[in-house]
Motif scaffolding. Structure first.
Motif, PDB file in Angstrom:
ATOM      1  N   LEU A 263     -86.092 -47.327 -97.912  1.00 11.96           N
ATOM      2  CA  LEU A 263     -86.276 -48.058 -96.658  1.00 11.96           C
ATOM      3  C   LEU A 263     -85.475 -49.351 -96.640  1.00 11.96           C
ATOM      4  N   TYR A 264     -85.507 -50.083 -97.734  1.00 10.20           N
ATOM      5  CA  TYR A 264     -84.787 -51.354 -97.813  1.00 10.20           C
ATOM      6  C   TYR A 264     -83.283 -51.141 -97.694  1.00 10.20           C
ATOM      7  N   ARG A 265     -82.767 -50.174 -98.436  1.00  9.27           N
ATOM      8  CA  ARG A 265     -81.316 -49.934 -98.404  1.00  9.27           C
ATOM      9  C   ARG A 265     -80.861 -49.390 -97.056  1.00  9.27           C
ATOM     10  N   THR A 266     -81.674 -48.545 -96.428  1.00 10.27           N
ATOM     11  CA  THR A 266     -81.329 -48.039 -95.101  1.00 10.27           C
ATOM     12  C   THR A 266     -81.312 -49.178 -94.090  1.00 10.27           C
ATOM     13  N   THR A 267     -82.301 -50.057 -94.168  1.00  9.36           N
ATOM     14  CA  THR A 267     -82.351 -51.195 -93.252  1.00  9.36           C
ATOM     15  C   THR A 267     -81.145 -52.105 -93.447  1.00  9.36           C
ATOM     16  N   MET A 268     -80.777 -52.359 -94.695  1.00 10.45           N
ATOM     17  CA  MET A 268     -79.623 -53.218 -94.962  1.00 10.45           C
ATOM     18  C   MET A 268     -78.327 -52.568 -94.470  1.00 10.45           C
ATOM     19  N   ALA A 269     -78.190 -51.256 -94.667  1.00  7.23           N
ATOM     20  CA  ALA A 269     -76.975 -50.565 -94.214  1.00  7.23           C
ATOM     21  C   ALA A 269     -76.873 -50.600 -92.688  1.00  7.23           C
ATOM     22  N   LEU A 270     -77.979 -50.350 -91.995  1.00  8.37           N
ATOM     23  CA  LEU A 270     -77.963 -50.410 -90.535  1.00  8.37           C
ATOM     24  C   LEU A 270     -77.685 -51.819 -90.027  1.00  8.37           C
ATOM     25  N   THR A 271     -78.209 -52.822 -90.716  1.00 16.41           N
ATOM     26  CA  THR A 271     -77.967 -54.209 -90.313  1.00 16.41           C
ATOM     27  C   THR A 271     -76.500 -54.576 -90.473  1.00 16.41           C
ATOM     28  N   ILE A 272     -75.915 -54.223 -91.609  1.00 16.84           N
ATOM     29  CA  ILE A 272     -74.505 -54.534 -91.847  1.00 16.84           C
ATOM     30  C   ILE A 272     -73.622 -53.736 -90.897  1.00 16.84           C
ATOM     31  N   GLY A 273     -73.943 -52.459 -90.712  1.00 23.93           N
ATOM     32  CA  GLY A 273     -73.165 -51.637 -89.775  1.00 23.93           C
ATOM     33  C   GLY A 273     -73.250 -52.168 -88.352  1.00 23.93           C
ATOM     34  N   GLY A 274     -74.436 -52.586 -87.902  1.00 22.66           N
ATOM     35  CA  GLY A 274     -74.591 -53.148 -86.567  1.00 22.66           C
ATOM     36  C   GLY A 274     -73.839 -54.448 -86.396  1.00 22.66           C
ATOM     37  N   THR A 275     -73.818 -55.280 -87.442  1.00 24.88           N
ATOM     38  CA  THR A 275     -73.073 -56.541 -87.381  1.00 24.88           C
ATOM     39  C   THR A 275     -71.582 -56.277 -87.252  1.00 24.88           C
ATOM     40  N   ILE A 276     -71.078 -55.334 -88.036  1.00 25.71           N
ATOM     41  CA  ILE A 276     -69.650 -54.985 -87.956  1.00 25.71           C
ATOM     42  C   ILE A 276     -69.327 -54.420 -86.581  1.00 25.71           C
ATOM     43  N   TYR A 277     -70.170 -53.555 -86.055  1.00 29.81           N
ATOM     44  CA  TYR A 277     -69.944 -52.975 -84.731  1.00 29.81           C
ATOM     45  C   TYR A 277     -69.916 -54.066 -83.656  1.00 29.81           C
ATOM     46  N   CYS A 278     -70.838 -55.028 -83.736  1.00 33.45           N
ATOM     47  CA  CYS A 278     -70.858 -56.121 -82.758  1.00 33.45           C
ATOM     48  C   CYS A 278     -69.597 -56.974 -82.852  1.00 33.45           C
ATOM     49  N   LEU A 279     -69.126 -57.240 -84.079  1.00 37.40           N
ATOM     50  CA  LEU A 279     -67.906 -58.035 -84.232  1.00 37.40           C
ATOM     51  C   LEU A 279     -66.686 -57.298 -83.683  1.00 37.40           C
ATOM     52  N   VAL A 280     -66.602 -55.987 -83.915  1.00 36.83           N
ATOM     53  CA  VAL A 280     -65.496 -55.195 -83.376  1.00 36.83           C
ATOM     54  C   VAL A 280     -65.560 -55.173 -81.851  1.00 36.83           C
ATOM     55  N   ALA A 281     -66.758 -55.012 -81.294  1.00 36.88           N
ATOM     56  CA  ALA A 281     -66.899 -54.994 -79.841  1.00 36.88           C
ATOM     57  C   ALA A 281     -66.521 -56.347 -79.247  1.00 36.88           C
ATOM     58  N   LEU A 282     -66.897 -57.440 -79.891  1.00 36.06           N
ATOM     59  CA  LEU A 282     -66.512 -58.764 -79.412  1.00 36.06           C
ATOM     60  C   LEU A 282     -64.995 -58.958 -79.487  1.00 36.06           C
ATOM     61  N   TYR A 283     -64.380 -58.489 -80.559  1.00 31.24           N
ATOM     62  CA  TYR A 283     -62.922 -58.605 -80.694  1.00 31.24           C
ATOM     63  C   TYR A 283     -62.218 -57.809 -79.591  1.00 31.24           C
ATOM     64  N   MET A 284     -62.681 -56.594 -79.349  1.00 30.93           N
ATOM     65  CA  MET A 284     -62.055 -55.765 -78.312  1.00 30.93           C
ATOM     66  C   MET A 284     -62.282 -56.379 -76.925  1.00 30.93           C
ATOM     67  N   ALA A 285     -63.437 -56.994 -76.675  1.00 26.31           N
ATOM     68  CA  ALA A 285     -63.706 -57.589 -75.381  1.00 26.31           C
ATOM     69  C   ALA A 285     -62.902 -58.874 -75.175  1.00 26.31           C
ATOM     70  N   SER A 286     -62.508 -59.513 -76.251  1.00 24.04           N
ATOM     71  CA  SER A 286     -61.763 -60.774 -76.119  1.00 24.04           C
ATOM     72  C   SER A 286     -60.279 -60.539 -75.898  1.00 24.04           C
ATOM     73  N   GLN A 287     -59.788 -59.343 -76.126  1.00 19.37           N
ATOM     74  CA  GLN A 287     -58.364 -59.045 -75.925  1.00 19.37           C
ATOM     75  C   GLN A 287     -58.111 -58.722 -74.460  1.00 19.37           C
ATOM     76  N   PRO A 288     -57.078 -59.324 -73.861  1.00 18.98           N
ATOM     77  CA  PRO A 288     -56.780 -58.997 -72.466  1.00 18.98           C
ATOM     78  C   PRO A 288     -56.206 -57.598 -72.343  1.00 18.98           C
ATOM     79  N   LYS A 289     -56.477 -56.966 -71.197  1.00 15.77           N
ATOM     80  CA  LYS A 289     -55.917 -55.638 -70.971  1.00 15.77           C
ATOM     81  C   LYS A 289     -54.433 -55.744 -70.695  1.00 15.77           C
ATOM     82  N   SER A 290     -53.667 -54.820 -71.253  1.00 17.49           N
ATOM     83  CA  SER A 290     -52.230 -54.835 -71.024  1.00 17.49           C
ATOM     84  C   SER A 290     -51.920 -54.139 -69.698  1.00 17.49           C
ATOM     85  N   LYS A 291     -50.992 -54.730 -68.937  1.00 17.00           N
ATOM     86  CA  LYS A 291     -50.588 -54.138 -67.667  1.00 17.00           C
ATOM     87  C   LYS A 291     -49.390 -53.241 -67.906  1.00 17.00           C
ATOM     88  N   LYS A 292     -49.428 -52.036 -67.363  1.00 12.42           N
ATOM     89  CA  LYS A 292     -48.327 -51.085 -67.559  1.00 12.42           C
ATOM     90  C   LYS A 292     -47.357 -51.155 -66.427  1.00 12.42           C
TER      91      LYS A 292
END
Length: 116
Positions: free
Chosen positions: A87-116
């Motif tokens: 239980l402890y290791r699963t909780t820690m893995a989900l917490t770390i995975g969720g933190t990484i996912y949030c950071l990636v989502a924030l990085y992608m949201a901060s990049q402007p869209k390129s105009k073609k």
């Protein structure tokens, strides 16, 4: 002069003595009958029950107190062995995975869209 609370205007208004002493249109003579009991069933004492009642089960609190108060250096949330570790290791893995996912989502949201 007597006053009573007016439900319509939400203020005190002048009134006659009988209306002031009997607010909200209540009648001066209330029923003297006692209301019916909602929970009127008699309680059963422990001494009334038969001695062979086994539905209560065994009291596990003293055994768990001995387990959790043992001075073995482990934190309380890991004292029960493998299930607690999983239980402890699963909780820690989900917490770390969720933190990484949030950071990636924030990085992608901060990049402007390129105009073609």
């Amino acid at each position: 002069m007597y006053y009573k609370f007016s439900g319509f205007s939400q203020k005190l208004v002048g009134a006659v003595a009988s209306a002031a002493y009997v607010p909200q249109g209540l009648k001066p003579l209330a029923s003297t009958e006692s209301p019916t009991l909602i929970f009127g069933t008699p309680t059963k004492l422990a001494s009334d029950s038969p001695a062979g009642v086994s539905y209560l089960g065994k009291n596990k609190v003293p055994d768990l107190q001995k387990l959790f108060q043992k001075a073995d250096g482990l934190p309380v949330h890991l004292k029960r062995g493998v299930p607690d570790q999983l239980l402890y290791r699963t909780t820690m893995a989900l917490t770390i995975g969720g933190t990484i996912y949030c950071l990636v989502a924030l990085y992608m949201a901060s990049q402007p869209k390129s105009k073609k």
